[in-house]
Design an enzyme around this catalytic site. Sequence first.
Site, PDB file in Angstrom:
ATOM      1  N   ASN A 172       0.795  -1.212   0.000  1.00 16.57           N
ATOM      2  CA  ASN A 172       0.000   0.000   0.000  1.00 16.57           C
ATOM      3  C   ASN A 172       0.840   1.281   0.000  1.00 16.57           C
ATOM      4  OD1 ASN A 172      -2.271   1.601   0.087  1.00 16.57           O
ATOM      5  ND2 ASN A 172      -2.464   1.513   2.283  1.00 16.57           N
ATOM      6  N   CYS A 173       1.568   1.566   1.088  1.00 17.16           N
ATOM      7  CA  CYS A 173       2.295   2.831   1.189  1.00 17.16           C
ATOM      8  C   CYS A 173       3.527   2.650   2.063  1.00 17.16           C
ATOM      9  CB  CYS A 173       1.392   3.930   1.738  1.00 17.16           C
ATOM     10  SG  CYS A 173       0.608   3.507   3.308  1.00 17.16           S
ATOM     11  N   MET A 390       2.839   7.672   6.682  1.00 21.64           N
ATOM     12  CA  MET A 390       3.106   7.308   5.295  1.00 21.64           C
ATOM     13  C   MET A 390       2.261   8.182   4.377  1.00 21.64           C
ATOM     14  SD  MET A 390       3.482   3.179   5.836  1.00 21.64           S
ATOM     15  CE  MET A 390       2.434   3.094   7.288  1.00 21.64           C
ATOM     16  N   CYS A 392      -0.207   7.739   2.670  1.00 22.44           N
ATOM     17  CA  CYS A 392      -1.657   7.548   2.782  1.00 22.44           C
ATOM     18  C   CYS A 392      -2.176   7.987   4.153  1.00 22.44           C
ATOM     19  CB  CYS A 392      -1.997   6.081   2.558  1.00 22.44           C
ATOM     20  SG  CYS A 392      -1.134   4.966   3.681  1.00 22.44           S
ATOM     21  N   SER A 394      -1.375   6.854   7.082  1.00 17.90           N
ATOM     22  CA  SER A 394      -1.366   5.850   8.143  1.00 17.90           C
ATOM     23  C   SER A 394      -0.015   5.896   8.857  1.00 17.90           C
ATOM     24  CB  SER A 394      -1.630   4.451   7.579  1.00 17.90           C
ATOM     25  OG  SER A 394      -0.608   4.067   6.684  1.00 17.90           O
ATOM     26  N   ASN A 413       3.262  -0.313   4.725  1.00 16.42           N
ATOM     27  CA  ASN A 413       1.955  -0.842   5.094  1.00 16.42           C
ATOM     28  C   ASN A 413       1.522  -1.873   4.057  1.00 16.42           C
ATOM     29  OD1 ASN A 413      -1.269  -0.585   4.751  1.00 16.42           O
ATOM     30  ND2 ASN A 413      -0.712  -0.218   6.870  1.00 16.42           N
ATOM     31  N   TYR A 547      -6.757   2.218  12.013  1.00 14.70           N
ATOM     32  CA  TYR A 547      -6.465   3.255  11.024  1.00 14.70           C
ATOM     33  C   TYR A 547      -7.659   4.184  10.871  1.00 14.70           C
ATOM     34  CZ  TYR A 547      -5.185   4.828   6.222  1.00 14.70           C
ATOM     35  OH  TYR A 547      -4.870   5.543   5.103  1.00 14.70           O
ATOM     36  N   GLU A 552     -12.719   9.578   1.834  1.00 15.84           N
ATOM     37  CA  GLU A 552     -13.951  10.235   1.399  1.00 15.84           C
ATOM     38  C   GLU A 552     -14.815   9.378   0.491  1.00 15.84           C
ATOM     39  OE1 GLU A 552     -11.128  11.824   1.776  1.00 15.84           O
ATOM     40  OE2 GLU A 552     -11.615  13.518   3.060  1.00 15.84           O
ATOM     41  N   GLY A 687     -21.887  22.709   5.081  1.00 15.89           N
ATOM     42  CA  GLY A 687     -20.491  22.868   5.432  1.00 15.89           C
ATOM     43  C   GLY A 687     -19.639  21.652   5.152  1.00 15.89           C
TER      44      GLY A 687
END
Length: 709
Positions: A172-173, A390, A392, A394, A413, A547, A552, A687
């Site tokens: 992942n990262c 990292m 991302c 995490s 990760n 995590y 989003e 908002g």
Amino acid sequence: MIKVIKRDGREVNYDRNKIIVAIQKANDEVPPKEKITDDKIEAIVASIENRGQDTMQVEDIQDIIEQKLMAEKKFILAKTYIIYRYTRELVRKANTTDDSIMSLIKNSNKDVMEENSNKNAIIASTQRDLIAGEVSKDLTRRVLLPEKISKAHDEGVLHFHDADYFLQSIFNCCLINIQDMLDNGTVMNGKLIESPKSFQVACTVVTQIISAVASSQYGGQSVDIKHLGKYLRKSKEKYTRFYTQKYGDKIDSEVLDSFVADRLYDELKSGVQTIQYQINTLMTTNGQSPFVTLFLNLDKDDEYLEENAMIIEEILRQRLEGIKNEKGVYVTPAFPKLIYVLDEHNCLQGGKYDYITKLAVQCSAKRLYPDYISAKKMRENYEGNVFSCMGCRSFLSTWKDENGNYKWEGRFNQGVVSLNLPQMGLIARGNEELFWQLMESRLALCFEALMCRHNALSGTLSDVSPIHWQYGAIARLKKGESIDKLLHDGYSTISLGYIGLYEVTKLMTGESHTTEKGLKFALKVMKRLREAADTWKRNTGIAFGLYGTPAESLCYRFAAIDAKRFGIVEDITDKGYYTNSYHVDVREKIDAFSKFKFESQFQVISSGGAISYVEIPNMRNNLEALEELVKFIYDNIQYAEFNTKSDYCHVCGYDGEILINDNLEWECPQCGNKDHAKMNVTRRTCGYLGENFWNVGKTKEINSRVLHI
């Protein structure tokens, strides 16, 4: 009308005739005494329809049929139906990617095209990566994952992240070990890159490393800028030698120092500009600019602290200025992302480097970056250490090498699986016994899914990505050596994510988690999640982490799935999104200071990843107020960022109100830009700072026009 969710996630209208035909085909193949009557077939179909469910998984329908046949003691018929079902499954597994790939080529696959705003899905090089991603997702869902994990993903029970690279041995990262690669050299494309002799060359090498790393992994990477300080000093020493040899005693020391300072600043400016322009103009093999974060930490124990201060100041100056777009207008670049560390000497309380923090605040007001990490709070949470998350967002767990020294850079990760908390609340509806039963069963599913991620990397050879495994970004393994030792004993992490603590608390207690009653339940949920991660770590030796950073698009996906299944539930599915992790709902009336203070208690629990943000007014003319908020961060919360309430178009630089056009699209009144990914837009309804979720939930009035959000 019942909707049927197919195995690949597609939703189709229920067709009773297909069920009847399937049973009849099996019926035709069994002896007369094993056959079932047409009335019995009709009764089976009726039992499915009488369940009153708006949506059903196709596998659930098939399971019901098998159970009904077994209940009729038609065992041979049931077996024949199972074989028929299996045969159909093999046919189905032959290929299901054609439509998605063709729609991608025709630029009509909106789900894929809008999934990553950093990728231009129109250009051919990006489409190659997206096509590969569609193939990987298809094979992951149909072949690589256990059926119950794929089903849980499709139903929104959990989210198996980044399936579009699961087919390959890609993690992942990471945190790049940039110090090792600069000091000891590295290899790219079979060519030796020796240790740089100057700052300018070091900056070029860093961007080459970033690009090479990004091309062989999926998630983000982080680079600690302090390792460039050594090379800035090398350049200073080079210029000092040059001018001393050239002028000797002809000029006094002050003039000589002035010459050196001028040349050094020119190189500093050019080097930082190289980093910014290279990162924003390079295109990696996955079809986007490198997803990279620069960690800006004025480490008091750094031998090159003064040089590091100069570098960070210049990075912030250039970010404040922005980068020119195709129209020649200065805009905010998407990368690199910046994280600025607040410590005793720069926390706006009379420290030596407060002037740099003031520059960072100006940058935040105009360009939204940097984010802020409090060294004070981070040391409390990570055994006295301060290090970058990292790319991302995490965080690694603590790990010591054979000499007992903490190590952060050169670690990574393995992957992420996220849990849908609100869905459990929608099922339990205040029944805590049922809720905690669901929690245990779904945590077990998450663990199994995470182990799929881990097992997919097991046995990977270093030759898969030499820049990572052989030439220093992560390790310096031998050719043909397995990476397995880096997957165990806590060296790398693997993450349990979660969405919607606010919503699940509201469903189970009737109150927000900001109330005393709601908070008690929310903390109980968080502690159970953390306990699960800690238990898995003890049992496996793999560093599981909790995590809680933003996701989003997943907030929309979970909410959309649950809205279809449970209908519109006030304050839950009616919004079209769930709140990120432990965050306070954006519609709650809470000031920025209180929000940071409240959310900080969850960051301690969610040590595998935690960031909080607040939405603030346009602060460009009120920097003192923003500085007060930054001072508050240092004393109260580990990791925070700002989102400003100001519209801004990244295409033309327009800095004013962006309106809704006649087609209900955001449109810049200056250049006509309609690409939402290339603008900041104030949400003048509730908002909320994420993307608009179209056609789900209720309508709101924006600029006197109706927009679905």
